[in-house]
Design an enzyme around this catalytic site. Structure first.
Site, PDB file in Angstrom:
ATOM      1  N   LYS A  52     -32.250  60.542  -1.076  1.00  0.00           N
ATOM      2  CA  LYS A  52     -31.235  61.028  -2.016  1.00  0.00           C
ATOM      3  C   LYS A  52     -31.810  61.108  -3.433  1.00  0.00           C
ATOM      4  CE  LYS A  52     -27.463  59.378   0.893  1.00  0.00           C
ATOM      5  NZ  LYS A  52     -26.348  58.458   1.166  1.00  0.00           N
ATOM      6  N   GLN A  96     -24.277  52.560  -0.754  1.00  0.00           N
ATOM      7  CA  GLN A  96     -24.834  52.867   0.562  1.00  0.00           C
ATOM      8  C   GLN A  96     -24.319  51.862   1.599  1.00  0.00           C
ATOM      9  OE1 GLN A  96     -26.663  55.602   1.115  1.00  0.00           O
ATOM     10  NE2 GLN A  96     -27.144  55.218   3.255  1.00  0.00           N
ATOM     11  N   ASP A 119     -18.877  60.220  -2.414  1.00  0.00           N
ATOM     12  CA  ASP A 119     -18.850  60.029  -0.957  1.00  0.00           C
ATOM     13  C   ASP A 119     -17.490  60.420  -0.369  1.00  0.00           C
ATOM     14  OD1 ASP A 119     -21.180  59.179   0.305  1.00  0.00           O
ATOM     15  OD2 ASP A 119     -20.946  57.091  -0.335  1.00  0.00           O
TER      16      ASP A 119
HETATM   17  N1  L34 Z   1     -22.170  55.331   1.294  1.00  0.00           N
HETATM   18  N2  L34 Z   1     -23.452  55.280   3.200  1.00  0.00           N
HETATM   19  C1  L34 Z   1     -22.804  55.994   2.263  1.00  0.00           C
HETATM   20  N3  L34 Z   1     -22.785  57.357   2.259  1.00  0.00           N
HETATM   21  C2  L34 Z   1     -23.438  58.042   3.220  1.00  0.00           C
HETATM   22  O1  L34 Z   1     -23.360  59.385   3.239  1.00  0.00           O
HETATM   23  C3  L34 Z   1     -24.156  57.333   4.196  1.00  0.00           C
HETATM   24  N4  L34 Z   1     -24.907  57.960   5.183  1.00  0.00           N
HETATM   25  C4  L34 Z   1     -24.948  57.334   6.507  1.00  0.00           C
HETATM   26  C5  L34 Z   1     -25.332  55.854   6.323  1.00  0.00           C
HETATM   27  N5  L34 Z   1     -24.703  55.237   5.192  1.00  0.00           N
HETATM   28  C6  L34 Z   1     -24.114  55.940   4.184  1.00  0.00           C
HETATM   29  C7  L34 Z   1     -26.050  58.633   4.961  1.00  0.00           C
HETATM   30  O2  L34 Z   1     -26.395  59.048   3.857  1.00  0.00           O
HETATM   31  C8  L34 Z   1     -26.037  58.128   7.191  1.00  0.00           C
HETATM   32  N6  L34 Z   1     -26.721  58.840   6.119  1.00  0.00           N
HETATM   33  C9  L34 Z   1     -27.917  59.563   6.299  1.00  0.00           C
HETATM   34  C10 L34 Z   1     -28.509  60.275   5.265  1.00  0.00           C
HETATM   35  C11 L34 Z   1     -29.692  60.973   5.459  1.00  0.00           C
HETATM   36  C12 L34 Z   1     -30.302  60.966   6.679  1.00  0.00           C
HETATM   37  C13 L34 Z   1     -29.714  60.269   7.721  1.00  0.00           C
HETATM   38  C14 L34 Z   1     -28.535  59.570   7.530  1.00  0.00           C
HETATM   39  C15 L34 Z   1     -31.592  61.704   6.848  1.00  0.00           C
HETATM   40  O3  L34 Z   1     -32.148  62.185   5.892  1.00  0.00           O
HETATM   41  N7  L34 Z   1     -32.136  61.770   8.076  1.00  0.00           N
HETATM   42  C16 L34 Z   1     -33.363  62.457   8.384  1.00  0.00           C
HETATM   43  C17 L34 Z   1     -34.405  61.505   8.903  1.00  0.00           C
HETATM   44  C18 L34 Z   1     -34.663  60.332   8.033  1.00  0.00           C
HETATM   45  C19 L34 Z   1     -35.602  59.327   8.672  1.00  0.00           C
HETATM   46  O4  L34 Z   1     -36.791  59.654   8.755  1.00  0.00           O
HETATM   47  O5  L34 Z   1     -35.145  58.251   9.088  1.00  0.00           O
HETATM   48  C20 L34 Z   1     -33.070  63.500   9.444  1.00  0.00           C
HETATM   49  O6  L34 Z   1     -33.830  64.449   9.542  1.00  0.00           O
HETATM   50  O7  L34 Z   1     -32.097  63.312  10.184  1.00  0.00           O
END
Ligand code: L34
Length: 291
Positions: A52, A96, A119
């Site tokens: 982020k 988060q 959020d």
């Molecule tokens: N407050 N907590 C709050 N707001 C959110 O919107 C989240 N979330 C979830 C967990 N907790 C939170 C996220 O941001 C899940 N989440 C999230 C954000 C980004 C990614 C996955 C979950 C992401 O970028 N995933 C990548 C891979 C990342 C890696 O290598 O682990 C993808 O390609 O899916």
């Protein structure tokens, strides 16, 4: 089978946002400023929050990361939230999740100023969302709507089956897709751990949103031909052959389900990056409201 490419789509959205930021700053309005509070050092949370912060830099946003120790008290955390609530430099912020067990998550989410709640988790914003009034939509459901819209996946009159009823994904997803809106107008069934005959229901689905957090739960025998599948799950599974010691698994058994799918999101590279792009979109909206 068409891959719903969240990575490419999120990059496009971030470019669109960057252009808007340039226009804002040219007209003398300062760049959007997002803050994130991270409690502890959970590996996955750290990865997401860092992504982020990186996205902010790319889009020309200011960002502030507040890292707090795992054993911080609830009052200590509430105090940090109040600082961000009252800091005029901060347009929006997130706490988060998940939080450590000794902290009451609901209490924390309710402490965030709804005008800075990018959020969309505060009850005021959840209420507005449910009434289809303008507000910050929760980033993951918002990202799924955007992906469906950009790939022109027909949702009107379709049967959407949501698996999972979390406050972050399943519940808002089911509300949003039933509304009169882009990527809406669907007939929605929400299912969960007490649902009987789940497979009977998923076999009737035109679109399935899998958001239950069980790796590779949705298998090919549970879906009909031509289905659209949105995989929200992202679980780290130990894998010693990998450099970092784990692989990422979605809630969908991609290899088998993709063969029967018209559209499907991959993990990684699907819903995750879209979540980040839509958080940016909400923060831009907060900054524009500030003017
Ligand atoms: N407050 N907590 C709050 N707001 C959110 O919107 C989240 N979330 C979830 C967990 N907790 C939170 C996220 O941001 C899940 N989440 C999230 C954000 C980004 C990614 C996955 C979950 C992401 O970028 N995933 C990548 C891979 C990342 C890696 O290598 O682990 C993808 O390609 O899916």
């Amino acid at each position: 089978m068409i891959l719903l490419d969240g990575k490419a789509t999120s990059n496009k959205i971030k470019e669109e946002i960057a252009i808007e930021v340039q226009e804002l700053t040219k007209s003398g309005i300062r760049a959007p400023h997002l803050a994130a509070i991270l409690v502890g050092d959970n590996g996955a949370s750290l990865t997401y929050v860092n992504a982020k912060v990186k996205a902010c830099a790319k889009a020309g946003f200011e960002s502030t990361l507040v890292t707090l120790p795992l054993d911080i008290s609830e009052d200590g955390l509430l105090n940090e939230i109040e600082k961000l609530n009252t800091n005029p430099e901060i347009d929006g912020f997130i706490v988060q999740l998940p939080l450590p067990k000794h902290i009451d998550e609901q209490k924390v989410l309710m402490a965030v100023n709804p005008d800075k709640d990018v959020d969309g988790f505060h009850p005021t914003n959840v209420g507005k969302m449910a009434l289809n009034l303008p507000t910050f939509l929760p980033a993951t459901p918002f990202g799924i709507l955007e992906l469906l819209e950009r790939y022109k996946v027909e949702t009107s009159g379709k049967h959407v089956v949501v698996i999972g009823r979390s406050h972050i994904v399943g519940s808002p997803m089911s509300i949003l897709m039933s509304q009169k809106r882009a990527a809406g107008n669907a007939t929605v069934t929400i299912t969960h751990s007490r649902t009987k005959n789940l497979k009977e229901i998923t076999l009737q689905a035109d679109i399935i949103v899998a958001a239950l957090g069980i790796p590779e739960f949705l298998t090919a025998d549970m879906v009909k031909d031509g289905v659209t599948v949105i995989d929200v799950g992202i679980t780290r599974i130990e894998d010693k052959t990998k450099k970092n010691g784990f692989r990422l698994a979605g809630d969908v058994h991609f290899e088998s389900v993709s063969k029967k799918s018209n559209f499907i999101t991959p993990v990684p590279g699907g819903v995750g990056p879209m979540t980040i792009a839509m958080l940016m979109k909400n923060t831009l909206l907060a900054a524009k409201r500030r003017g």
